[in-house]
Design a protein around this motif. Structure first.
Motif, PDB file in Angstrom:
ATOM      1  N   GLN A 100      -8.764   6.918  -0.840  1.00 36.78           N
ATOM      2  CA  GLN A 100      -8.102   6.965   0.473  1.00 36.78           C
ATOM      3  C   GLN A 100      -6.579   6.880   0.366  1.00 36.78           C
ATOM      4  O   GLN A 100      -5.926   6.500   1.331  1.00 36.78           O
ATOM      5  N   PHE A 101      -6.015   7.202  -0.773  1.00 38.28           N
ATOM      6  CA  PHE A 101      -4.565   7.265  -1.031  1.00 38.28           C
ATOM      7  C   PHE A 101      -3.872   5.912  -0.897  1.00 38.28           C
ATOM      8  O   PHE A 101      -3.105   5.526  -1.757  1.00 38.28           O
ATOM      9  N   ASN A 102      -4.106   5.233   0.259  1.00 43.20           N
ATOM     10  CA  ASN A 102      -3.484   3.930   0.506  1.00 43.20           C
ATOM     11  C   ASN A 102      -1.967   3.935   0.382  1.00 43.20           C
ATOM     12  O   ASN A 102      -1.373   3.009  -0.146  1.00 43.20           O
ATOM     13  N   LEU A 103      -1.338   4.991   0.886  1.00 39.62           N
ATOM     14  CA  LEU A 103       0.124   4.963   1.001  1.00 39.62           C
ATOM     15  C   LEU A 103       0.496   3.962   2.091  1.00 39.62           C
ATOM     16  O   LEU A 103      -0.315   3.645   2.954  1.00 39.62           O
ATOM     17  N   PHE A 104       1.742   3.470   2.034  1.00 41.78           N
ATOM     18  CA  PHE A 104       2.203   2.535   3.050  1.00 41.78           C
ATOM     19  C   PHE A 104       2.740   3.337   4.236  1.00 41.78           C
ATOM     20  O   PHE A 104       3.777   3.994   4.119  1.00 41.78           O
ATOM     21  N   PRO A 105       2.057   3.293   5.380  1.00 39.84           N
ATOM     22  CA  PRO A 105       2.387   4.208   6.479  1.00 39.84           C
ATOM     23  C   PRO A 105       3.738   3.935   7.130  1.00 39.84           C
ATOM     24  O   PRO A 105       4.302   4.822   7.754  1.00 39.84           O
ATOM     25  N   HIS A 106       4.268   2.724   6.979  1.00 40.22           N
ATOM     26  CA  HIS A 106       5.525   2.388   7.647  1.00 40.22           C
ATOM     27  C   HIS A 106       6.727   2.717   6.775  1.00 40.22           C
ATOM     28  O   HIS A 106       7.865   2.492   7.202  1.00 40.22           O
ATOM     29  N   LEU A 107       6.489   3.213   5.559  1.00 44.69           N
ATOM     30  CA  LEU A 107       7.588   3.542   4.654  1.00 44.69           C
ATOM     31  C   LEU A 107       7.617   5.042   4.390  1.00 44.69           C
ATOM     32  O   LEU A 107       6.588   5.710   4.419  1.00 44.69           O
ATOM     33  N   SER A 108       8.815   5.558   4.118  1.00 40.22           N
ATOM     34  CA  SER A 108       8.938   6.968   3.766  1.00 40.22           C
ATOM     35  C   SER A 108       8.340   7.200   2.381  1.00 40.22           C
ATOM     36  O   SER A 108       8.038   6.241   1.655  1.00 40.22           O
ATOM     37  N   VAL A 109       8.178   8.458   2.028  1.00 39.88           N
ATOM     38  CA  VAL A 109       7.646   8.814   0.712  1.00 39.88           C
ATOM     39  C   VAL A 109       8.476   8.149  -0.391  1.00 39.88           C
ATOM     40  O   VAL A 109       7.949   7.493  -1.294  1.00 39.88           O
ATOM     41  N   LEU A 110       9.796   8.290  -0.275  1.00 41.40           N
ATOM     42  CA  LEU A 110      10.672   7.710  -1.294  1.00 41.40           C
ATOM     43  C   LEU A 110      10.534   6.190  -1.342  1.00 41.40           C
ATOM     44  O   LEU A 110      10.437   5.590  -2.419  1.00 41.40           O
ATOM     45  N   GLU A 111      10.491   5.557  -0.164  1.00 35.76           N
ATOM     46  CA  GLU A 111      10.367   4.090  -0.113  1.00 35.76           C
ATOM     47  C   GLU A 111       9.037   3.628  -0.699  1.00 35.76           C
ATOM     48  O   GLU A 111       8.956   2.580  -1.346  1.00 35.76           O
ATOM     49  N   ASN A 112       7.977   4.409  -0.451  1.00 36.77           N
ATOM     50  CA  ASN A 112       6.684   4.106  -1.054  1.00 36.77           C
ATOM     51  C   ASN A 112       6.797   4.033  -2.564  1.00 36.77           C
ATOM     52  O   ASN A 112       6.230   3.149  -3.203  1.00 36.77           O
TER      53      ASN A 112
ATOM     54  N   VAL B 114      -4.804  -4.770   9.611  1.00 38.39           N
ATOM     55  CA  VAL B 114      -4.232  -3.869   8.590  1.00 38.39           C
ATOM     56  C   VAL B 114      -5.319  -3.556   7.559  1.00 38.39           C
ATOM     57  O   VAL B 114      -5.967  -4.466   7.054  1.00 38.39           O
ATOM     58  N   PRO B 115      -5.541  -2.272   7.265  1.00 44.25           N
ATOM     59  CA  PRO B 115      -6.651  -1.906   6.380  1.00 44.25           C
ATOM     60  C   PRO B 115      -6.577  -2.589   5.018  1.00 44.25           C
ATOM     61  O   PRO B 115      -5.488  -2.826   4.486  1.00 44.25           O
ATOM     62  N   LYS B 116      -7.743  -2.890   4.469  1.00 44.97           N
ATOM     63  CA  LYS B 116      -7.852  -3.587   3.193  1.00 44.97           C
ATOM     64  C   LYS B 116      -7.177  -2.794   2.062  1.00 44.97           C
ATOM     65  O   LYS B 116      -6.661  -3.376   1.101  1.00 44.97           O
ATOM     66  N   GLY B 117      -7.194  -1.469   2.196  1.00 40.72           N
ATOM     67  CA  GLY B 117      -6.583  -0.622   1.168  1.00 40.72           C
ATOM     68  C   GLY B 117      -5.106  -0.901   0.960  1.00 40.72           C
ATOM     69  O   GLY B 117      -4.576  -0.683  -0.125  1.00 40.72           O
ATOM     70  N   GLN B 118      -4.425  -1.400   2.003  1.00 42.14           N
ATOM     71  CA  GLN B 118      -3.008  -1.724   1.874  1.00 42.14           C
ATOM     72  C   GLN B 118      -2.807  -2.904   0.932  1.00 42.14           C
ATOM     73  O   GLN B 118      -1.865  -2.936   0.155  1.00 42.14           O
ATOM     74  N   TRP B 119      -3.708  -3.887   1.022  1.00 42.85           N
ATOM     75  CA  TRP B 119      -3.667  -5.032   0.098  1.00 42.85           C
ATOM     76  C   TRP B 119      -3.939  -4.560  -1.329  1.00 42.85           C
ATOM     77  O   TRP B 119      -3.279  -4.992  -2.270  1.00 42.85           O
ATOM     78  N   GLU B 120      -4.936  -3.688  -1.451  1.00 46.67           N
ATOM     79  CA  GLU B 120      -5.337  -3.253  -2.796  1.00 46.67           C
ATOM     80  C   GLU B 120      -4.233  -2.434  -3.450  1.00 46.67           C
ATOM     81  O   GLU B 120      -3.912  -2.635  -4.626  1.00 46.67           O
ATOM     82  N   ALA B 121      -3.629  -1.508  -2.679  1.00 47.59           N
ATOM     83  CA  ALA B 121      -2.545  -0.702  -3.236  1.00 47.59           C
ATOM     84  C   ALA B 121      -1.387  -1.603  -3.647  1.00 47.59           C
ATOM     85  O   ALA B 121      -0.779  -1.417  -4.698  1.00 47.59           O
ATOM     86  N   SER B 122      -1.083  -2.610  -2.831  1.00 45.28           N
ATOM     87  CA  SER B 122       0.009  -3.529  -3.153  1.00 45.28           C
ATOM     88  C   SER B 122      -0.284  -4.281  -4.437  1.00 45.28           C
ATOM     89  O   SER B 122       0.586  -4.464  -5.280  1.00 45.28           O
ATOM     90  N   LYS B 123      -1.541  -4.717  -4.575  1.00 44.38           N
ATOM     91  CA  LYS B 123      -1.896  -5.506  -5.761  1.00 44.38           C
ATOM     92  C   LYS B 123      -1.765  -4.665  -7.033  1.00 44.38           C
ATOM     93  O   LYS B 123      -1.186  -5.122  -8.007  1.00 44.38           O
ATOM     94  N   VAL B 124      -2.288  -3.432  -7.001  1.00 45.31           N
ATOM     95  CA  VAL B 124      -2.205  -2.637  -8.228  1.00 45.31           C
ATOM     96  C   VAL B 124      -0.783  -2.159  -8.504  1.00 45.31           C
ATOM     97  O   VAL B 124      -0.481  -1.742  -9.606  1.00 45.31           O
ATOM     98  N   LEU B 125       0.094  -2.246  -7.498  1.00 48.93           N
ATOM     99  CA  LEU B 125       1.498  -1.937  -7.747  1.00 48.93           C
ATOM    100  C   LEU B 125       2.269  -3.183  -8.179  1.00 48.93           C
ATOM    101  O   LEU B 125       3.488  -3.153  -8.320  1.00 48.93           O
ATOM    102  N   PRO B 139       5.102  -5.921   8.370  1.00 49.39           N
ATOM    103  CA  PRO B 139       5.708  -4.830   9.157  1.00 49.39           C
ATOM    104  C   PRO B 139       4.674  -4.011   9.932  1.00 49.39           C
ATOM    105  O   PRO B 139       4.956  -3.543  11.034  1.00 49.39           O
ATOM    106  N   GLN B 140       3.494  -3.855   9.343  1.00 50.45           N
ATOM    107  CA  GLN B 140       2.442  -3.112  10.053  1.00 50.45           C
ATOM    108  C   GLN B 140       1.754  -3.990  11.084  1.00 50.45           C
ATOM    109  O   GLN B 140       1.392  -3.537  12.176  1.00 50.45           O
ATOM    110  N   ALA B 141       1.561  -5.269  10.728  1.00 53.23           N
ATOM    111  CA  ALA B 141       0.851  -6.187  11.618  1.00 53.23           C
ATOM    112  C   ALA B 141       1.641  -6.408  12.903  1.00 53.23           C
ATOM    113  O   ALA B 141       1.076  -6.472  13.994  1.00 53.23           O
ATOM    114  N   ILE B 142       2.983  -6.474  12.771  1.00 52.75           N
ATOM    115  CA  ILE B 142       3.809  -6.738  13.951  1.00 52.75           C
ATOM    116  C   ILE B 142       3.625  -5.631  14.987  1.00 52.75           C
ATOM    117  O   ILE B 142       3.576  -5.881  16.186  1.00 52.75           O
TER     118      ILE B 142
END
Lengths: 276, 217
Positions: A100-112, B114-125, B139-142
């Motif tokens: 499901q990609f899991n990009l951060f929707p509130h950030l731009s591509v570069l910020e991601n 906020v979808p669980k995938g956001q936590w997972e992507a953050s963790k692996v990054l 920022p998303q929750a607000i």
């Protein structure tokens, strides 16, 4: 593990990834029943098998999204399953690509892409940005650097996700069904990027249902079912003469609709693109 | 009977001065209550179970007891522990604590949406829990929380009228004073009501504007 293998001369003998008798259950459902696996540096392995066979859980245990119940996971000879490594330590070794990609929707591509290099690796924003731009060039999305993820197609999102993972300079890349959420016509562009990465010598583990792609791009194919690796070997032997009845049955079903293309795949390059 | 607002017009400036106190108390409490509430909400979803339970207990008690009792405890109760707070301070602390309980619960809901995938992507990054919270989840929750937060702000402005019980000369208190001088009860409290309505309307409109700005980009 002794740490006398840290010098580069001996590191080539240490597998990039080693999994020993890995066990994982969710509640009383056993998902991985003793997986053992060794991946050498630069090797590209594909993991195929029916849904629920434990493929994704295997990848998630390796990048520590799941705690394991038994066995060992070693990256370059170093056990990472004992809770002694921070998220940062793991992220420098393993990159993970999600269905499901899991990009951060509130950030731009570069910020991601630059978030982690700047915040976690401590790179300067300028250096991180330069790196990000060269990665975007690699995945063919330079002109999208200021876009938000919701302005991109699924294929573009996954390519950004790959660039984002590569920005951490991981030694191993895991792909958990990277094209399963994509419209068929967008699968090819993502597979092309993954294939280029494989060509560049990256150590990779690709969980996929794209059989033609797995056949073309991997050095080794693993067939998983019921939480076990039932069969593994070079793609030619797995796809043309599988030994285990479960593998035969699975491949028969998966290849029924692409039978003809598989024959052509021997000669043509990149026949996995679906737009033919 | 007929309404005669001329009886209270000489006291209008008093009411407006009271409204200023209401605005001061409310906005201070909104600010502190929001910060404290975000903290409580973040702890409420933290990976550490004892902390989570503590935040849950805090929210449970705050939301399960009347604001009036909370104010009395702070203003009349604390002096018996040797802590004498000025009425305005006690009132602001009471409102802050009260709204932090409600904001905390809103924050919890916003974070869990906020979808669980956001936590997972953050963790692996490689992001730590705190980094993930700060850069990815909050920022998303607000954005998820803004409508409910707007309601809470409006509620808080209205409930600040309870500060009159601590003899703080905010709008409601001044209203009572004006009534006792003019005996024009109806006119006075209609006017007080209108002033509250203006304050809550402006707050609502401002929040709607922010909500629109935040969800467009």
């Amino acid at each position: 593990m002794s740490n006398n293998g840290n010098d580069s001369a001996s590191s080539s003998f240490i597998p990039a990834l080693e999994v020993r008798d890995l066990r994982k259950s969710f509640g009383n459902v056993s998902v991985l029943e003793g997986i053992s696996l060794s991946v050498r540096e630069g090797e590209v392995i594909s993991v195929i098998g029916p849904s629920g066979s434990g493929k994704s859980t295997l990848a998630r245990c390796i990048c520590r999204l799941e705690e394991i119940d038994g066995g060992e996971v070693l990256l370059y000879g170093d056990r990472i399953d004992n809770g002694k490594h921070s998220n940062r330590d793991i992220a420098r070794l393993v990159g993970m690509i999600f269905q499901q990609f899991n990009l951060f929707p509130h950030l731009s591509v570069l910020e991601n892409i630059i978030l982690s290099p700047v915040r976690i690796l401590g790179n300067s924003p300028k250096a991180a940005e330069d790196k990000a731009m060269s990665l975007l060039e690699r995945v063919g999305l330079c002109e999208k650097k200021s876009a938000r993820p919701n302005e991109l197609s699924g294929g573009q999102r996954q390519r950004v996700a790959i660039a984002r993972a590569l920005a951490m300079n991981p030694k191993i890349m895991l792909f958990d069904e990277p094209t399963s959420a994509l419209d068929p016509e967008l699968v090819g562009e993502v597979l092309d990027v993954i294939a280029d990465l494989a060509q560049s010598g990256m150590t990779m583990m690709i969980i996929t249902h794209e059989m033609l792609f797995a056949k073309e791009v991997s050095d080794r194919v693993l067939f998983m079912d019921g939480g076990k690796i039932l069969e593994q070997g070079p793609p030619d032997s797995i796809f043309t003469s599988p030994q285990v009845p479960r593998t035969q049955l699975f491949l028969q079903r998966m290849l029924a609709h692409v039978g003809k293309e598989l024959v052509q795949a021997h000669s043509d390059e990149r026949t996995w693109t679906h737009d033919a | 009977m007929t309404l005669d607002f001329s009886a209270i017009t000489p006291y209008l400036h008093m009411l407006l001065r009271g409204a200023v106190i209401t605005i001061q108390a409310s906005s201070l409490s909104l600010l502190c209550g929001s910060i404290l509430g975000i903290l409580v909400g973040a702890i409420r979803v933290s990976p550490f179970a004892p902390l989570r339970a503590l935040a849950a207990g805090y929210i449970y008690v705050i939301r399960g007891t009347p604001l009036l009792i909370q104010l009395f405890l702070i203003y009349f109760g604390l002096p018996s522990l040797g802590l004498n707070l000025p009425a305005f301070t006690a009132g602001v602390i009471g409102l802050t604590i009260n709204s932090s309980g409600y904001v905390g619960e809103i924050v919890r809901g916003g974070i869990e949406a906020v979808p669980k995938g956001q936590w997972e992507a953050s963790k692996v990054l490689g992001l730590s829990y705190v980094h993930t919270m700060r850069f990815i989840i909050l920022p998303q929750a607000i954005r998820n929380m803004l409508p409910a937060i707007g309601n809470e702000f409006v509620t808080l402005i209205k409930e600040s009228s309870l500060l009159s019980t601590l003899a703080i000369t905010e709008l409601t208190m001044v209203g009572q004073q004006v009534r006792s001088v003019t005996y024009a009860s109806f006119e006075t409290f209609i006017m007080v009501g209108i002033i509250y309505l203006v304050m809550t309307s402006i707050t609502s409109l401002a929040l709607q504007y922010i909500e629109k700005r935040w969800t467009v980009d």
